[in-house]
Design a protein around this motif. Structure first.
Motif, PDB file in Angstrom:
ATOM      1  N   LYS A 250       0.820  -1.225   0.000  1.00  0.00           N
ATOM      2  CA  LYS A 250       0.000   0.000   0.000  1.00  0.00           C
ATOM      3  C   LYS A 250       0.850   1.271   0.000  1.00  0.00           C
ATOM      4  CE  LYS A 250      -0.727   0.228   5.001  1.00  0.00           C
ATOM      5  NZ  LYS A 250       0.442  -0.626   5.303  1.00  0.00           N
TER       6      LYS A 250
ATOM      7  N   GLY B  26       1.612   5.540   8.944  1.00  0.00           N
ATOM      8  CA  GLY B  26       2.380   4.626   9.794  1.00  0.00           C
ATOM      9  C   GLY B  26       3.590   5.336  10.391  1.00  0.00           C
TER      10      GLY B  26
ATOM     11  N   TYR C 234       2.902   7.042  13.766  1.00  0.00           N
ATOM     12  CA  TYR C 234       2.945   6.121  14.922  1.00  0.00           C
ATOM     13  C   TYR C 234       4.385   5.712  15.209  1.00  0.00           C
ATOM     14  CZ  TYR C 234      -2.063   6.121  14.677  1.00  0.00           C
ATOM     15  OH  TYR C 234      -3.361   6.540  14.689  1.00  0.00           O
TER      16      TYR C 234
ATOM     17  N   GLY D   4       8.846  -0.489  14.087  1.00  0.00           N
ATOM     18  CA  GLY D   4       7.540  -0.948  13.596  1.00  0.00           C
ATOM     19  C   GLY D   4       6.797  -1.732  14.666  1.00  0.00           C
TER      20      GLY D   4
ATOM     21  N   ALA E  29       5.693   0.664  17.257  1.00  0.00           N
ATOM     22  CA  ALA E  29       4.587   1.493  16.747  1.00  0.00           C
ATOM     23  C   ALA E  29       3.259   0.762  16.895  1.00  0.00           C
ATOM     24  CB  ALA E  29       4.837   1.854  15.280  1.00  0.00           C
ATOM     25  N   SER E  30       3.251  -0.534  16.624  1.00  0.00           N
ATOM     26  CA  SER E  30       1.970  -1.247  16.714  1.00  0.00           C
ATOM     27  C   SER E  30       1.544  -1.399  18.171  1.00  0.00           C
ATOM     28  CB  SER E  30       2.008  -2.574  15.954  1.00  0.00           C
ATOM     29  OG  SER E  30       2.588  -3.599  16.701  1.00  0.00           O
TER      30      SER E  30
ATOM     31  N   ALA F 181       0.095   2.126  19.088  1.00  0.00           N
ATOM     32  CA  ALA F 181      -1.105   2.387  18.276  1.00  0.00           C
ATOM     33  C   ALA F 181      -2.402   1.938  18.945  1.00  0.00           C
ATOM     34  CB  ALA F 181      -0.965   1.711  16.905  1.00  0.00           C
TER      35      ALA F 181
ATOM     36  N   ARG G 277      -4.148   8.166  19.488  1.00  0.00           N
ATOM     37  CA  ARG G 277      -4.747   8.065  18.152  1.00  0.00           C
ATOM     38  C   ARG G 277      -5.538   9.336  17.836  1.00  0.00           C
ATOM     39  NH1 ARG G 277      -4.031   3.072  15.858  1.00  0.00           N
ATOM     40  NH2 ARG G 277      -5.125   3.912  14.085  1.00  0.00           N
TER      41      ARG G 277
ATOM     42  N   GLY H 266      -2.588   3.833   5.537  1.00  0.00           N
ATOM     43  CA  GLY H 266      -2.485   3.396   6.924  1.00  0.00           C
ATOM     44  C   GLY H 266      -3.380   2.208   7.213  1.00  0.00           C
ATOM     45  N   ARG H 267      -4.032   2.238   8.389  1.00  0.00           N
ATOM     46  CA  ARG H 267      -4.902   1.128   8.780  1.00  0.00           C
ATOM     47  C   ARG H 267      -6.351   1.556   8.949  1.00  0.00           C
ATOM     48  NH1 ARG H 267      -0.308  -0.127   8.483  1.00  0.00           N
ATOM     49  NH2 ARG H 267       0.787  -1.922   9.349  1.00  0.00           N
ATOM     50  N   ASP H 268      -6.557   2.868   9.244  1.00  0.00           N
ATOM     51  CA  ASP H 268      -7.891   3.364   9.592  1.00  0.00           C
ATOM     52  C   ASP H 268      -8.255   4.603   8.783  1.00  0.00           C
ATOM     53  OD1 ASP H 268      -5.984   5.032  10.638  1.00  0.00           O
ATOM     54  OD2 ASP H 268      -7.047   5.411  12.513  1.00  0.00           O
TER      55      ASP H 268
ATOM     56  N   ARG I 221       1.796  -8.978  13.975  1.00  0.00           N
ATOM     57  CA  ARG I 221       1.398  -7.580  13.744  1.00  0.00           C
ATOM     58  C   ARG I 221      -0.033  -7.520  13.209  1.00  0.00           C
ATOM     59  NH1 ARG I 221       3.867  -2.899  11.205  1.00  0.00           N
ATOM     60  NH2 ARG I 221       5.865  -3.870  10.853  1.00  0.00           N
TER      61      ARG I 221
ATOM     62  N   ASP J 220      -3.019  -5.497  14.954  1.00  0.00           N
ATOM     63  CA  ASP J 220      -3.675  -4.389  14.240  1.00  0.00           C
ATOM     64  C   ASP J 220      -5.165  -4.655  14.010  1.00  0.00           C
ATOM     65  OD1 ASP J 220      -1.308  -3.031  14.202  1.00  0.00           O
ATOM     66  OD2 ASP J 220      -0.847  -3.425  12.093  1.00  0.00           O
TER      67      ASP J 220
ATOM     68  N   ARG K  73      -7.278  -5.012  17.872  1.00  0.00           N
ATOM     69  CA  ARG K  73      -7.397  -3.976  18.909  1.00  0.00           C
ATOM     70  C   ARG K  73      -8.810  -3.358  18.882  1.00  0.00           C
ATOM     71  NH1 ARG K  73      -3.429  -0.383  15.453  1.00  0.00           N
ATOM     72  NH2 ARG K  73      -4.946   0.509  14.047  1.00  0.00           N
TER      73      ARG K  73
HETATM   74  O1  C5P Z   1       2.409   0.924   8.199  1.00  0.00           O
HETATM   75  P1  C5P Z   1       3.479   0.775   9.247  1.00  0.00           P
HETATM   76  O2  C5P Z   1       4.065  -0.599   9.341  1.00  0.00           O
HETATM   77  O3  C5P Z   1       4.540   1.820   9.135  1.00  0.00           O
HETATM   78  O4  C5P Z   1       2.718   1.081  10.630  1.00  0.00           O
HETATM   79  C1  C5P Z   1       3.320   0.809  11.875  1.00  0.00           C
HETATM   80  C2  C5P Z   1       2.224   0.515  12.875  1.00  0.00           C
HETATM   81  O5  C5P Z   1       1.466   1.715  13.133  1.00  0.00           O
HETATM   82  C3  C5P Z   1       1.182  -0.502  12.396  1.00  0.00           C
HETATM   83  O6  C5P Z   1       1.531  -1.832  12.740  1.00  0.00           O
HETATM   84  C4  C5P Z   1      -0.073  -0.077  13.117  1.00  0.00           C
HETATM   85  O7  C5P Z   1      -0.176  -0.681  14.386  1.00  0.00           O
HETATM   86  C5  C5P Z   1       0.100   1.414  13.339  1.00  0.00           C
HETATM   87  N1  C5P Z   1      -0.738   2.208  12.446  1.00  0.00           N
HETATM   88  C6  C5P Z   1      -2.050   2.446  12.833  1.00  0.00           C
HETATM   89  N2  C5P Z   1      -2.850   3.246  12.088  1.00  0.00           N
HETATM   90  C7  C5P Z   1      -2.395   3.796  10.958  1.00  0.00           C
HETATM   91  C8  C5P Z   1      -1.068   3.550  10.518  1.00  0.00           C
HETATM   92  C9  C5P Z   1      -0.262   2.718  11.283  1.00  0.00           C
HETATM   93  O8  C5P Z   1      -2.490   1.917  13.856  1.00  0.00           O
HETATM   94  N3  C5P Z   1      -3.202   4.620  10.263  1.00  0.00           N
END
Ligand code: C5P
Length: 208
Positions: free
Chosen positions: A13, A32, A35, A78, A81-82, A85, A91, A112-114, A163, A167, A170
């Motif tokens: 992505k 990402g 975070y 990484g 970060a998770s 997060a 957030r 990202g994720r959300d 991971r 992700d 949660r």
């Molecule tokens: O995408 P990336 O691996 O850099 O993101 C690191 C961590 O940040 C993810 O594993 C996720 O837990 C968190 N994240 C998130 N929401 C986002 C982007 C990343 O929770 N919009």
């Protein structure tokens, strides 16, 4: 125009987001990294990753232009970060920053994720980019090896599964496909075909 791209780690992505932004003349934010930047600051200060008050303070002072992807892409960051997060107040703070970025002309691609579910629920186009965990682990392993570093497929696979579980499982803003997102499964695609498919989806959505 706002394009929202979500998906699991190593789905491709990020590359798609960057290329789509260049193609459509938009700005790009890899959320990402926000975070990761907060997690890295806590690690440097030797503070626990659950210290939400400090995490929120770091987020309030975060300068998006100063985030250094080459430093923040480290594997341990990484993982950390998770963990940060899952903190709800953190957030909220980062989402505000991301929404401000998205609202600045001429528009942006955020990944990202959300993004499609929380950050930009009214995005013009939403993509959910995914691939099988085996394909993602293979790509991530090759990517690390190509940088001259050591990587072992089996442990990369285990990391990704862990991971993904964190992700998606949660309670706050879990990774999930927005109802109106277009699904792009890149398991059988190389990056060129994935990019063409993504441009197609965005172009069609712009016309409708
Ligand atoms: O995408 P990336 O691996 O850099 O993101 C690191 C961590 O940040 C993810 O594993 C996720 O837990 C968190 N994240 C998130 N929401 C986002 C982007 C990343 O929770 N919009």
């Amino acid at each position: 125009m706002i394009i929202a791209i979500d998906g699991p780690a190593a789905s491709g992505k990020g590359t798609l987001a960057r290329r789509l932004a260049a193609h459509f003349g938009l700005r790009h934010l890899d959320t990402g990294l926000t975070y990761r930047a907060v997690a890295a600051a806590l690690l440097v200060k030797g503070l626990p990753l659950g210290d939400e008050a400090v995490a929120v303070e770091v987020a309030r002072n975060l300068d998006l232009a100063q985030m250094d992807k080459s430093v923040l892409s480290a594997h341990e960051i990484g993982e950390a970060a998770s963990r940060v997060a899952v903190l709800g107040e953190l957030r909220n703070e980062l989402v505000k920053l991301q929404q401000k970025f998205a609202a600045t002309p001429p528009g942006a691609v955020l990944d990202g994720r959300d993004i499609g579910t929380v950050v930009c629920p009214n995005a013009d186009v939403k993509l959910f980019v995914t691939a099988s965990v085996a394909a993602r682990a293979r790509r991530r392993t090759d990517e690390i090896l190509s940088k001259g570093k050591e990587a072992d497929y089996a442990s990369v696979l285990e990391d990704l599964k862990r991971r993904d579980a964190r992700d998606s499982g949660r309670t706050v803003a879990p990774l999930k496909q927005a109802e109106d997102a277009h699904l792009l499964d890149t398991t059988e695609m190389d990056i060129e075909s994935a990019f063409k498919a993504a441009v197609d989806i965005v172009s069609r959505a712009r016309l409708s």
